[in-house]
Motif scaffolding. Structure first.
Motif, PDB file in Angstrom:
ATOM      1  N   PRO A  97       0.820  -1.220   0.000  1.00 31.84           N
ATOM      2  CA  PRO A  97       0.000   0.000   0.000  1.00 31.84           C
ATOM      3  C   PRO A  97       0.854   1.270   0.000  1.00 31.84           C
ATOM      4  CG  PRO A  97      -0.968  -1.605   1.459  1.00 31.84           C
ATOM      5  CD  PRO A  97       0.309  -2.213   0.969  1.00 31.84           C
ATOM      6  N   THR A  98       1.899   1.300   0.813  1.00 34.40           N
ATOM      7  CA  THR A  98       2.727   2.501   0.883  1.00 34.40           C
ATOM      8  C   THR A  98       3.308   2.879  -0.470  1.00 34.40           C
ATOM      9  OG1 THR A  98       3.337   1.698   3.065  1.00 34.40           O
ATOM     10  CG2 THR A  98       4.525   3.602   2.236  1.00 34.40           C
ATOM     11  N   ALA A  99       3.820   1.877  -1.173  1.00 30.26           N
ATOM     12  CA  ALA A  99       4.430   2.146  -2.473  1.00 30.26           C
ATOM     13  C   ALA A  99       3.385   2.645  -3.469  1.00 30.26           C
ATOM     14  CB  ALA A  99       5.106   0.873  -2.997  1.00 30.26           C
ATOM     15  N   VAL A 100       2.216   2.026  -3.439  1.00 27.90           N
ATOM     16  CA  VAL A 100       1.165   2.434  -4.368  1.00 27.90           C
ATOM     17  C   VAL A 100       0.757   3.881  -4.098  1.00 27.90           C
ATOM     18  CG1 VAL A 100      -1.236   2.043  -5.018  1.00 27.90           C
ATOM     19  CG2 VAL A 100       0.316   0.101  -4.745  1.00 27.90           C
ATOM     20  N   VAL A 101       0.582   4.203  -2.817  1.00 25.11           N
ATOM     21  CA  VAL A 101       0.157   5.556  -2.468  1.00 25.11           C
ATOM     22  C   VAL A 101       1.240   6.566  -2.854  1.00 25.11           C
ATOM     23  CG1 VAL A 101      -0.398   7.096  -0.555  1.00 25.11           C
ATOM     24  CG2 VAL A 101      -1.395   4.805  -0.654  1.00 25.11           C
ATOM     25  N   ALA A 102       2.489   6.212  -2.597  1.00 26.62           N
ATOM     26  CA  ALA A 102       3.582   7.120  -2.948  1.00 26.62           C
ATOM     27  C   ALA A 102       3.616   7.363  -4.452  1.00 26.62           C
ATOM     28  CB  ALA A 102       4.912   6.541  -2.474  1.00 26.62           C
ATOM     29  N   LEU A 152       2.396  10.696  -9.157  1.00 19.87           N
ATOM     30  CA  LEU A 152       1.681  10.813 -10.425  1.00 19.87           C
ATOM     31  C   LEU A 152       0.700  11.988 -10.383  1.00 19.87           C
ATOM     32  CD1 LEU A 152       1.420   9.599 -13.158  1.00 19.87           C
ATOM     33  CD2 LEU A 152      -0.149   7.879 -12.240  1.00 19.87           C
ATOM     34  N   ALA A 153       0.039  12.151  -9.252  1.00 13.07           N
ATOM     35  CA  ALA A 153      -0.897  13.273  -9.114  1.00 13.07           C
ATOM     36  C   ALA A 153      -0.175  14.600  -9.281  1.00 13.07           C
ATOM     37  CB  ALA A 153      -1.591  13.216  -7.751  1.00 13.07           C
ATOM     38  N   ASP A 154       1.044  14.668  -8.776  1.00 16.30           N
ATOM     39  CA  ASP A 154       1.817  15.897  -8.943  1.00 16.30           C
ATOM     40  C   ASP A 154       2.128  16.173 -10.406  1.00 16.30           C
ATOM     41  OD1 ASP A 154       1.823  16.427  -6.250  1.00 16.30           O
ATOM     42  OD2 ASP A 154       3.739  15.428  -5.886  1.00 16.30           O
ATOM     43  N   GLU A 155       2.257  15.102 -11.177  1.00 15.81           N
ATOM     44  CA  GLU A 155       2.601  15.271 -12.589  1.00 15.81           C
ATOM     45  C   GLU A 155       1.397  15.615 -13.449  1.00 15.81           C
ATOM     46  OE1 GLU A 155       4.801  11.949 -14.152  1.00 15.81           O
ATOM     47  OE2 GLU A 155       5.841  11.667 -12.242  1.00 15.81           O
ATOM     48  N   LEU A 172      -7.686   5.603  -2.208  1.00 19.96           N
ATOM     49  CA  LEU A 172      -6.386   6.084  -2.686  1.00 19.96           C
ATOM     50  C   LEU A 172      -6.258   7.588  -2.464  1.00 19.96           C
ATOM     51  CD1 LEU A 172      -3.720   5.704  -4.306  1.00 19.96           C
ATOM     52  CD2 LEU A 172      -5.064   6.118  -6.371  1.00 19.96           C
ATOM     53  N   ASN A 173      -7.314   8.298  -2.841  1.00 21.73           N
ATOM     54  CA  ASN A 173      -7.324   9.747  -2.677  1.00 21.73           C
ATOM     55  C   ASN A 173      -7.115  10.149  -1.213  1.00 21.73           C
ATOM     56  OD1 ASN A 173      -7.537  12.351  -3.468  1.00 21.73           O
ATOM     57  ND2 ASN A 173      -9.732  12.320  -3.854  1.00 21.73           N
ATOM     58  N   ARG A 174      -7.807   9.492  -0.332  1.00 23.81           N
ATOM     59  CA  ARG A 174      -7.677   9.807   1.092  1.00 23.81           C
ATOM     60  C   ARG A 174      -6.257   9.538   1.582  1.00 23.81           C
ATOM     61  NH1 ARG A 174     -12.517  10.552   3.730  1.00 23.81           N
ATOM     62  NH2 ARG A 174     -11.631  10.173   5.774  1.00 23.81           N
ATOM     63  N   ARG A 175      -5.680   8.446   1.109  1.00 18.86           N
ATOM     64  CA  ARG A 175      -4.327   8.114   1.559  1.00 18.86           C
ATOM     65  C   ARG A 175      -3.310   9.102   1.022  1.00 18.86           C
ATOM     66  NH1 ARG A 175      -3.460   1.953   2.874  1.00 18.86           N
ATOM     67  NH2 ARG A 175      -5.587   1.139   2.812  1.00 18.86           N
ATOM     68  N   ILE A 176      -3.498   9.501  -0.224  1.00 26.81           N
ATOM     69  CA  ILE A 176      -2.609  10.514  -0.786  1.00 26.81           C
ATOM     70  C   ILE A 176      -2.741  11.802   0.018  1.00 26.81           C
ATOM     71  CG2 ILE A 176      -2.212  11.990  -2.786  1.00 26.81           C
ATOM     72  CD1 ILE A 176      -2.919   9.653  -4.577  1.00 26.81           C
ATOM     73  N   ALA A 177      -3.964  12.159   0.357  1.00 25.40           N
ATOM     74  CA  ALA A 177      -4.195  13.382   1.135  1.00 25.40           C
ATOM     75  C   ALA A 177      -3.505  13.295   2.485  1.00 25.40           C
ATOM     76  CB  ALA A 177      -5.694  13.610   1.314  1.00 25.40           C
ATOM     77  N   GLU A 182       5.428  22.565  -5.105  1.00 24.22           N
ATOM     78  CA  GLU A 182       6.195  21.408  -5.571  1.00 24.22           C
ATOM     79  C   GLU A 182       5.315  20.171  -5.707  1.00 24.22           C
ATOM     80  OE1 GLU A 182       9.548  20.737  -2.997  1.00 24.22           O
ATOM     81  OE2 GLU A 182      10.263  22.795  -3.321  1.00 24.22           O
ATOM     82  N   HIS A 183       4.268  20.128  -4.919  1.00 25.08           N
ATOM     83  CA  HIS A 183       3.404  18.947  -4.904  1.00 25.08           C
ATOM     84  C   HIS A 183       1.944  19.345  -5.055  1.00 25.08           C
ATOM     85  CE1 HIS A 183       6.901  16.622  -3.688  1.00 25.08           C
ATOM     86  NE2 HIS A 183       7.108  17.482  -2.708  1.00 25.08           N
ATOM     87  N   PRO A 184       1.619  20.010  -6.157  1.00 23.59           N
ATOM     88  CA  PRO A 184       0.247  20.521  -6.295  1.00 23.59           C
ATOM     89  C   PRO A 184      -0.793  19.406  -6.340  1.00 23.59           C
ATOM     90  CG  PRO A 184       1.429  20.690  -8.370  1.00 23.59           C
ATOM     91  CD  PRO A 184       2.444  20.275  -7.345  1.00 23.59           C
ATOM     92  N   GLY A 185      -0.443  18.295  -6.943  1.00 27.75           N
ATOM     93  CA  GLY A 185      -1.411  17.218  -7.089  1.00 27.75           C
ATOM     94  C   GLY A 185      -1.803  16.597  -5.761  1.00 27.75           C
ATOM     95  N   ARG A 186      -0.815  16.204  -4.982  1.00 19.08           N
ATOM     96  CA  ARG A 186      -1.158  15.564  -3.711  1.00 19.08           C
ATOM     97  C   ARG A 186      -1.811  16.560  -2.771  1.00 19.08           C
ATOM     98  NH1 ARG A 186       4.311  13.701  -4.306  1.00 19.08           N
ATOM     99  NH2 ARG A 186       4.764  12.635  -2.363  1.00 19.08           N
ATOM    100  N   TYR A 187      -1.416  17.827  -2.844  1.00 15.97           N
ATOM    101  CA  TYR A 187      -2.097  18.786  -1.972  1.00 15.97           C
ATOM    102  C   TYR A 187      -3.551  18.970  -2.397  1.00 15.97           C
ATOM    103  CZ  TYR A 187      -3.259  22.739   0.904  1.00 15.97           C
ATOM    104  OH  TYR A 187      -3.881  23.542   1.817  1.00 15.97           O
ATOM    105  N   ALA A 188      -3.788  18.997  -3.705  1.00 20.75           N
ATOM    106  CA  ALA A 188      -5.163  19.131  -4.193  1.00 20.75           C
ATOM    107  C   ALA A 188      -6.019  17.967  -3.708  1.00 20.75           C
ATOM    108  CB  ALA A 188      -5.179  19.204  -5.719  1.00 20.75           C
ATOM    109  N   ALA A 189      -5.391  16.831  -3.465  1.00 20.15           N
ATOM    110  CA  ALA A 189      -6.143  15.671  -2.980  1.00 20.15           C
ATOM    111  C   ALA A 189      -6.736  15.912  -1.604  1.00 20.15           C
ATOM    112  CB  ALA A 189      -5.242  14.440  -2.947  1.00 20.15           C
TER     113      ALA A 189
END
Lengths: 187, 187
Positions: free
Chosen positions: A8-13, A18-21, A53-58, A95-102
DNA sequence: AGCTTTTAGCTAACGACGTTAGCCAGAGCT
DNA sequence: AGCTCTGGCTAACGTCGTTAGCTAAAAGCT
């Protein structure tokens, strides 16, 4: 068929990266699967689905933001701490707009939700900044909310390209920090 | 089969209303079609697709927000104008969270994009508020960005349920306005 | 009015995506 | 070795956005 060695950790990371990209809206299960070298359904062995996934990224994003802000503040107090915290926060979001947007629009399900604890840690970091000022106990929460609104609003607006005119954005941000510092000291 | 008598304006208005009810993420073409009494593909006679619909809703939202803020400010100046503008903006976002959310993360395609003109009108309304203070020309843009960040940040955080503790949120907002007013007058 | 043109609605169909079910092989344990 | 667990796979379904192509209602013209 060799195993990919995921957890799970690797997938979330990978999802956060990817969300940042591609942006949080462009983060698709298929794209993430391809990125980690696996077929789409295999992801469901590690995360419950897109919402999970979204919650974990957040949660990851908030935790990282808390580390960044907390670390930046170390050894500073008052204005210096405020400057360091605000800069660190904004830098993280840019630097991390995607994960922050999550993190936008999510409610913690309970007190032991990782999302809640990470969020608390971030708030604590900002609270530490406020301790460097002479603020009445009854005003601390208000000031905290203001700080959070300011940082969140500015960073998200910039990340979304919301500032249109040519005035230098970094300069605006420094101006804004100075403004807030003066106000906090005048309390 | 009798006609429904739709046009782009009606579709966008219904879409905005629906977005306020179910959230911008829950706004689906099928749901909107059902709402306006038509089959899904028929919507494409009026809007270009989901992205186009989103942009139009955003333009509508910004235009309405500009009207609300502009109207609220009429006849006031200085602190009173700031209070009126901030309250009007927040009230709008809380009453219309869906359409406001549609505005996040959109870049105007050109200078005659309705999105750009609506956005400008909203900025003008806040600029008018700042004229009631004695602000150096070089500081106006910074102050404007701060005001926008504050209002946007606070309103979106609240709309997303981002404030967790029990301290009264209205009180925090009034505190925040007073804080900003003091700071602006001290420039 | 009658004829023509435009257009707003429809059905059918496709592609992308999220998700579930069910199978199978690799890894670890005894 | 054999057993169990588990992380990978293929197949399939439902939802959603979108396009193509048809038809009838409206609108315009003589």
């Amino acid at each position: 068929m060799p195993r990919a060695g995921l957890d799970p950790t690797a997938v979330v990371a990978a999802g956060a990266a990817l969300a940042d990209e591609v942006g949080i809206a462009g983060l698709t299960m298929g794209l993430l699967a391809e990125r980690v070298g696996v077929r789409t359904p295999s992801l469901y062995k590690h995360v419950g689905g897109q919402e999970d996934l979204n919650r974990r990224i957040a949660a990851l994003a908030l935790s990282e933001a808390a580390d960044a802000v907390g670390g930046a503040v170390q050894g500073y107090a008052g204005r210096d701490a405020l400057v360091a915290a605000a800069r660190a926060f904004r830098a993280f979001v840019l630097e991390h707009p995607g994960r922050y947007a999550a993190t936008i629009g999510l409610e913690p399900s309970g007190p032991d939700d990782p999302l809640a604890t990470a969020s608390e840690r971030l708030l604590d970091a900002f609270t530490a900044v406020l301790r460097g000022y002479d603020i009445a106990e009854s005003d601390v929460n208000h000031a905290l909310r203001m700080l959070r609104s300011l940082c969140h609003g500015f960073a998200t607006l910039q990340a979304a390209g919301g500032f249109q005119w040519s005035t230098d954005i970094d300069e605006s941000f420094e101006w804004l920090i100075a403004f807030t510092d003066r106000g906090l000291r005048a309390l």
